[in-house]
Scaffold this motif. Sequence first.
Motif, mmCIF file in Angstrom:
data_model
loop_
_atom_site.group_PDB
_atom_site.id
_atom_site.type_symbol
_atom_site.label_atom_id
_atom_site.label_comp_id
_atom_site.label_asym_id
_atom_site.label_seq_id
_atom_site.Cartn_x
_atom_site.Cartn_y
_atom_site.Cartn_z
ATOM 1 N N ALA A 1 -31.306 -34.667 -7.638
ATOM 2 C CA ALA A 1 -32.180 -35.998 -7.349
ATOM 3 C C ALA A 1 -31.984 -37.165 -6.831
ATOM 4 O O ALA A 1 -32.382 -37.624 -6.365
ATOM 5 C CB ALA A 1 -32.924 -35.970 -8.678
ATOM 6 N N ARG B 1 -32.562 -39.381 -3.408
ATOM 7 C CA ARG B 1 -33.024 -40.740 -4.290
ATOM 8 C C ARG B 1 -32.006 -41.552 -3.294
ATOM 9 O O ARG B 1 -32.489 -42.351 -2.077
ATOM 10 C CB ARG B 1 -32.372 -41.294 -5.360
ATOM 11 C CG ARG B 1 -32.471 -42.190 -5.865
ATOM 12 C CD ARG B 1 -32.827 -42.705 -7.114
ATOM 13 N NE ARG B 1 -33.371 -42.049 -8.541
ATOM 14 C CZ ARG B 1 -32.686 -40.573 -9.400
ATOM 15 N NH1 ARG B 1 -32.203 -40.107 -8.867
ATOM 16 N NH2 ARG B 1 -33.883 -39.979 -9.642
ATOM 17 N N ASP C 1 -41.683 -38.692 -4.822
ATOM 18 C CA ASP C 1 -42.505 -37.676 -3.379
ATOM 19 C C ASP C 1 -41.737 -36.576 -3.113
ATOM 20 O O ASP C 1 -41.749 -35.798 -2.091
ATOM 21 C CB ASP C 1 -42.867 -38.121 -2.218
ATOM 22 C CG ASP C 1 -43.271 -37.859 -1.525
ATOM 23 O OD1 ASP C 1 -45.019 -37.579 -2.007
ATOM 24 O OD2 ASP C 1 -43.212 -38.621 -0.569
ATOM 25 N N ALA D 1 -39.414 -31.978 -13.356
ATOM 26 C CA ALA D 1 -40.214 -32.832 -13.081
ATOM 27 C C ALA D 1 -39.448 -34.069 -13.960
ATOM 28 O O ALA D 1 -39.878 -35.558 -13.704
ATOM 29 C CB ALA D 1 -41.634 -32.428 -14.566
ATOM 30 N N ARG D 2 -38.870 -34.618 -14.340
ATOM 31 C CA ARG D 2 -37.684 -34.617 -14.674
ATOM 32 C C ARG D 2 -36.347 -35.655 -14.335
ATOM 33 O O ARG D 2 -37.321 -36.627 -13.814
ATOM 34 C CB ARG D 2 -37.058 -34.752 -15.952
ATOM 35 C CG ARG D 2 -35.717 -35.588 -16.781
ATOM 36 C CD ARG D 2 -35.277 -35.118 -18.141
ATOM 37 N NE ARG D 2 -34.088 -34.168 -17.267
ATOM 38 C CZ ARG D 2 -34.136 -32.390 -17.698
ATOM 39 N NH1 ARG D 2 -35.622 -32.361 -18.469
ATOM 40 N NH2 ARG D 2 -33.345 -32.160 -17.663
ATOM 41 N N GLU D 3 -36.901 -34.661 -13.643
ATOM 42 C CA GLU D 3 -35.804 -35.781 -12.349
ATOM 43 C C GLU D 3 -35.824 -36.913 -11.290
ATOM 44 O O GLU D 3 -36.018 -37.455 -10.131
ATOM 45 C CB GLU D 3 -34.390 -34.971 -11.968
ATOM 46 C CG GLU D 3 -33.100 -33.952 -13.383
ATOM 47 C CD GLU D 3 -32.848 -35.482 -13.897
ATOM 48 O OE1 GLU D 3 -32.688 -36.529 -13.482
ATOM 49 O OE2 GLU D 3 -32.731 -35.405 -14.900
ATOM 50 N N MET D 4 -37.131 -35.518 -11.024
ATOM 51 C CA MET D 4 -37.437 -35.615 -9.246
ATOM 52 C C MET D 4 -39.059 -37.187 -9.446
ATOM 53 O O MET D 4 -39.452 -37.371 -8.653
ATOM 54 C CB MET D 4 -38.519 -34.983 -8.834
ATOM 55 C CG MET D 4 -37.210 -33.476 -7.929
ATOM 56 S SD MET D 4 -35.805 -33.959 -7.377
ATOM 57 C CE MET D 4 -34.835 -33.014 -7.515
ATOM 58 N N ARG D 5 -38.819 -37.958 -10.806
ATOM 59 C CA ARG D 5 -39.980 -38.505 -10.775
ATOM 60 C C ARG D 5 -39.861 -39.781 -9.829
ATOM 61 O O ARG D 5 -38.857 -40.785 -10.087
ATOM 62 C CB ARG D 5 -40.044 -38.948 -12.470
ATOM 63 C CG ARG D 5 -41.125 -39.487 -12.810
ATOM 64 C CD ARG D 5 -41.877 -40.042 -13.932
ATOM 65 N NE ARG D 5 -40.963 -39.230 -14.944
ATOM 66 C CZ ARG D 5 -40.440 -38.726 -15.835
ATOM 67 N NH1 ARG D 5 -39.645 -39.001 -16.108
ATOM 68 N NH2 ARG D 5 -41.067 -37.231 -16.489
ATOM 69 N N GLY D 6 -40.923 -39.831 -9.088
ATOM 70 C CA GLY D 6 -40.864 -41.289 -8.190
ATOM 71 C C GLY D 6 -40.317 -40.859 -6.780
ATOM 72 O O GLY D 6 -40.767 -42.075 -6.093
ATOM 73 N N THR E 1 -42.223 -33.209 -3.760
ATOM 74 C CA THR E 1 -43.083 -31.368 -4.243
ATOM 75 C C THR E 1 -42.595 -29.987 -4.361
ATOM 76 O O THR E 1 -41.571 -29.728 -4.250
ATOM 77 C CB THR E 1 -44.331 -31.540 -3.367
ATOM 78 O OG1 THR E 1 -44.490 -30.610 -2.201
ATOM 79 C CG2 THR E 1 -45.567 -32.588 -3.587
#
Length: 395
Positions: free
Chosen positions: A386, A390, A314, A307-312, A316
Amino acid sequence: MPKESAQPWTLARRAELMNPSFIREILKVTERPGIISFAGGLPSPKTFPVDAFAQACAQVLRSDGAAALQYAASEGYGPLREAVAAMLPWKVDPDHVLITTGSQQGLDLVAKILVDHGSRVLVETPTYLGALQAFTPMEPQIVSVDSDDEGVRVEDLDGKAEGARFLYVLPNFQNPTGRTMSEARRAALSARAARLGLPLVEDNPYGDLWFDAAPPLPLSARNPDGCVYLGSFSKVLAPGLRLGFLVAPPAIFPKLLQAKQAADLHSPSFNQRMVSDVLKDGFLDRHVPTIRALYRSQRDAMLAALAREMRGLDVTWNTPVGGMFLWARLPAGVSAVDLLPKAVDRGVAFVPGAAFYAEDADARTLRLSFVTASHEQIDTGVAALAQVIREATKR
């Protein structure tokens, strides 16, 4: 110099169909120093009851050493078969219990007695890679059944079940997805399979590893004559014992026993007696809750890190309610297979999900195991993953 002779070996067709385990190949990479591995389906060694087995080893050798070191019955050690029957949540005759050399052997035995060349075998989408490895040498037609977050979509069976030898399912905390089949779906699947005359092979190595509530009643409990049930001691005691079991109806039990006799005569007698000794006095009732607590803590750590590292990004993922695995999906255009070497270069490994599909693989999926990494390793590994995602999305 002697003349070089021609190659004398001719492989059987089934040998040509055997392939190395994709996961085992990845695990070789994870042995490199500094790699944080979310790849293996290995239980945490912190959960192995070493002291209990030390005591059981001494007890078995002292009280029954000669028999423990001798050949034994192919069906398995009688008291262990009785213990297995007693711990299952429906009435099981110990005579219908076969002790196997790990539940993986159970899959192999089922394939040997039920699958011919060209036979139709149904599997979930995705499914356990080890099952695909066990079935493939028998040269079946493996057909994927549509599945969702609750498992097999029962309505998809009507067009695929005719002539199928069985449907292979993992209802509890499935490997690879971690999903669990709901009570409603189990009831519907059991009823539909009975109506279609479709046998079920129910694999349940993770069923005791629930976090908040025990899973619903097994499919085998609803229609024992139409199911083979596979279980394992690997996840609740230790995988090095190589002990599992199956429960089969009288119609096919003798043939499974004969296949077992041909494979290895019997599973290790000494190990069976040790497990039987460890199981007495309700040991699992005391031991398994400690495994659940540990694995739940590690699952929560991975969910928080994602939840913290994958924010933004996309990305799931699901929230498993037990077991050892979490299933994730990458952004559009990013392949998990292509991403893996870049992740390893950053010090983290996972299993690309494509390996778990019998057909029409989703290249964006991946499996993350959370049970062998510390909270700190989970934080570091997910952050590294992540960053690799990115960079891949930017490219």
